[in-house]
Scaffold this motif. Structure first.
Motif, PDB file in Angstrom:
ATOM      1  N   SER A  37       0.860  -1.181   0.000  1.00 31.52           N
ATOM      2  CA  SER A  37       0.000   0.000   0.000  1.00 31.52           C
ATOM      3  C   SER A  37       0.896   1.231   0.000  1.00 31.52           C
ATOM      4  O   SER A  37       1.573   1.520   0.980  1.00 31.52           O
ATOM      5  CB  SER A  37      -0.900  -0.022   1.241  1.00 31.52           C
ATOM      6  OG  SER A  37      -1.749   1.099   1.209  1.00 31.52           O
ATOM      7  N   ASP A  38       0.909   1.921  -1.131  1.00 38.61           N
ATOM      8  CA  ASP A  38       1.750   3.108  -1.274  1.00 38.61           C
ATOM      9  C   ASP A  38       0.931   4.323  -0.856  1.00 38.61           C
ATOM     10  O   ASP A  38       0.098   4.821  -1.614  1.00 38.61           O
ATOM     11  CB  ASP A  38       2.225   3.221  -2.731  1.00 38.61           C
ATOM     12  CG  ASP A  38       3.133   4.423  -2.952  1.00 38.61           C
ATOM     13  OD1 ASP A  38       3.187   5.312  -2.079  1.00 38.61           O
ATOM     14  OD2 ASP A  38       3.781   4.484  -4.018  1.00 38.61           O
ATOM     15  N   ASP A  39       1.200   4.789   0.368  1.00 41.31           N
ATOM     16  CA  ASP A  39       0.407   5.862   0.973  1.00 41.31           C
ATOM     17  C   ASP A  39       1.124   7.210   0.918  1.00 41.31           C
ATOM     18  O   ASP A  39       0.898   8.082   1.756  1.00 41.31           O
ATOM     19  CB  ASP A  39       0.104   5.513   2.444  1.00 41.31           C
ATOM     20  CG  ASP A  39      -0.692   4.232   2.603  1.00 41.31           C
ATOM     21  OD1 ASP A  39      -1.153   3.675   1.582  1.00 41.31           O
ATOM     22  OD2 ASP A  39      -0.856   3.774   3.754  1.00 41.31           O
ATOM     23  N   ALA A  74       8.700  10.954   3.464  1.00 46.52           N
ATOM     24  CA  ALA A  74       8.694  12.367   3.822  1.00 46.52           C
ATOM     25  C   ALA A  74       8.578  13.276   2.598  1.00 46.52           C
ATOM     26  O   ALA A  74       8.312  14.464   2.731  1.00 46.52           O
ATOM     27  CB  ALA A  74       9.979  12.694   4.565  1.00 46.52           C
ATOM     28  N   SER A  75       8.758  12.709   1.397  1.00 44.09           N
ATOM     29  CA  SER A  75       8.942  13.550   0.212  1.00 44.09           C
ATOM     30  C   SER A  75       7.791  14.508  -0.054  1.00 44.09           C
ATOM     31  O   SER A  75       8.008  15.694  -0.289  1.00 44.09           O
ATOM     32  CB  SER A  75       9.137  12.660  -1.014  1.00 44.09           C
ATOM     33  OG  SER A  75      10.311  11.907  -0.882  1.00 44.09           O
ATOM     34  N   LYS A  76       6.577  13.992  -0.032  1.00 43.24           N
ATOM     35  CA  LYS A  76       5.459  14.812  -0.505  1.00 43.24           C
ATOM     36  C   LYS A  76       4.865  15.655   0.617  1.00 43.24           C
ATOM     37  O   LYS A  76       4.733  16.871   0.485  1.00 43.24           O
ATOM     38  CB  LYS A  76       4.385  13.930  -1.143  1.00 43.24           C
ATOM     39  CG  LYS A  76       4.926  12.897  -2.135  1.00 43.24           C
ATOM     40  CD  LYS A  76       5.500  13.485  -3.407  1.00 43.24           C
ATOM     41  CE  LYS A  76       6.206  12.411  -4.219  1.00 43.24           C
ATOM     42  NZ  LYS A  76       6.512  12.732  -5.581  1.00 43.24           N
ATOM     43  N   ALA A  77       4.505  15.019   1.736  1.00 44.54           N
ATOM     44  CA  ALA A  77       3.825  15.743   2.806  1.00 44.54           C
ATOM     45  C   ALA A  77       4.714  16.842   3.383  1.00 44.54           C
ATOM     46  O   ALA A  77       4.250  17.949   3.657  1.00 44.54           O
ATOM     47  CB  ALA A  77       3.409  14.785   3.910  1.00 44.54           C
TER      48      ALA A  77
END
Ligand SMILES: Cc1ncc(COP(=O)(O)O)c(C=O)c1O
Length: 400
Positions: free
Chosen positions: A203-205, A237-240
């Motif tokens: 699951s890629d969240d 951490a990349s997107k959020a």
């Protein structure tokens, strides 16, 4: 004997990185280019996170760490999974890697053999099939069209599973469509997965925190606890936290998979950057309220883009509930003639036409296994987005 391996010849370079590089090269050559190809927030890494990194440097946290993450970061990740997802993972069930892409890469390398199958709903994030292909396993692509909201149905999932299926790679909110599955939709898919106990779930969240209109994010292992034992819950951490360059991704899941991922990491990258690990520890443990503010900005941008694209004849653009992408269908443009006398035969030609005539870089849908369409990343300033959509409208207006 060929120099390059059979494995490397099965895969292609990331098309999203290719578009970003092409836009950058044109810009460097003096062209007026608006790049909407890159999948990264334009926001800066929060100051408190940067400060934590600087403090880590001063404290001498500049040496090798444990191969798959410091105990402090693993504890912060465990707390995050508990807080945000209601999932309990011990520290031996957590892996920290060099970005979410690396997390997925390690998981697939650790588990796949030639002949294994991996179910991937399309449109998909570009790297899933190629990572699977690199291992010698077979991606099984399931087309999820615009009329289904780009979502996998339980019947489609059931039909795609065979005795060779090892994984389902699942992504919500989705890159490239922004589609986000509700708790009920996840429960319906989980019901199928419960009936196929040999299938594992990745699951890629990654876009968990980028959701709109009060959308309640849930993840499969949380919705159906029976799947916990065979689900790898991936995040990063990349997107959020707007930390794409820091390169930290992570996963919680079954200890044997986590241990195997560490084995691969011990023979490849070793630990992720020590300073970045301290920065992400601070990000996960620190205040989370800035996420709401940023989401409000993203939602506003999404609405501008969706509205302007839907006012463009030949385009049809759903309004997604998550991530920072829109995925307009461009079937109405296929077959049209350009002023230069060419024909738009497919979505790659449409994307090339936008870039050549108006300097707008988008990624063609074929790269994501869903055509004819293209992806726009709206993680950029409102004025730039308006200008980009105006240019797209102008380019479309010149077609006959
Ligand atoms: C769906 C999805 N998963 C994983 C990743 C990987 O992120 P990272 O930059 O942490 O490797 C991305 C990045 O674009 C993504 O869109």
């Amino acid at each position: 004997m060929p120099l390059l391996s059979a494995a490397i010849q099965r895969i292609k370079p990331s098309p999203t990185i290719a578009v970003t590089n092409r836009a950058a090269a044109l810009k460097a050559a003096g062209r007026d280019i608006i790049g909407l190809g890159a999948g990264e927030p334009d926001f800066d890494t929060p100051d408190f996170v940067k400060e934590a990194a600087i403090a880590a440097i001063h404290a001498g946290q500049t040496k090798y760490t444990q191969v798959d993450g410091t105990p402090a970061l693993k504890a912060a990740i465990a707390a995050k999974f508990k807080r945000d997802n209601g999932l309990d993972y011990g520290l031996d069930q957590i892996s920290v890697n060099v970005g979410g892409k690396h997390t997925i890469f390690n998981a697939m390398m650790a588990t796949l053999d030639p002949g294994d199958e991996v179910v991937i709903p399309a449109p998909y994030w570009v790297s899933y099939p190629d990572i699977v292909l690199l291992t010698g396993a077979t991606p099984v692509i399931v087309a999820c069209g615009i009329d289904a909201g780009f979502k996998l149905t339980p019947a489609q999932l059931d039909a795609a599973i065979t005795p060779r299926t090892k994984w389902l790679i699942f992504n919500s909110p989705s890159n490239p469509t922004g589609a986000a599955y509700s708790r009920d939709e996840l429960a319906a898919l989980a019901e199928v997965l419960v009936r196929h106990p040999h299938v594992h779930i990745l699951s890629d969240d990654m876009y968990e925190h980028i959701v709109y209109e009060g959308f309640e994010f849930t993840t499969l292992a949380q919705v159906e606890p029976a799947l916990y034992e065979r689900t790898l819950t991936v995040n990063g951490a990349s997107k959020a936290y707007a930390m794409t360059g820091w390169r930290i991704g992570f996963a919680g899941g079954p200890a044997p998979i986590i241990k195997a991922m560490a084995k691969i990491q011990s023979q490849s990258t070793s630990n992720p950057d020590s300073i970045a690990q301290w920065a992400v520890t601070a990000a996960l443990n620190g205040p989370q309220d800035f996420l709401i503010e940023r989401n409000a900005a993203f939602a506003k941008r999404r609405d501008v883009v969706v509205s302007m694209l839907n006012q463009t004849p030949g385009l049809r653009c759903p309004r997604p509930q998550g991530a920072f992408y829109v995925y307009p269908d461009c079937s109405g443009l296929i077959g049209k003639r350009t002023p230069a006398g060419g024909t738009l035969t497919d979505d790659e030609a449409v994307a090339a036409y936008f870039l050549d005539t108006e300097g707008v870089a988008v990624v063609h849908g074929a790269a994501f296994g869903g055509s004819p369409a293209f992806r726009i990343s709206y993680a950029t300033a409102d004025t730039v987005l308006e200008e980009a959509c105006t240019r797209i409208q102008r380019a479309v207006g010149k077609l006959t």
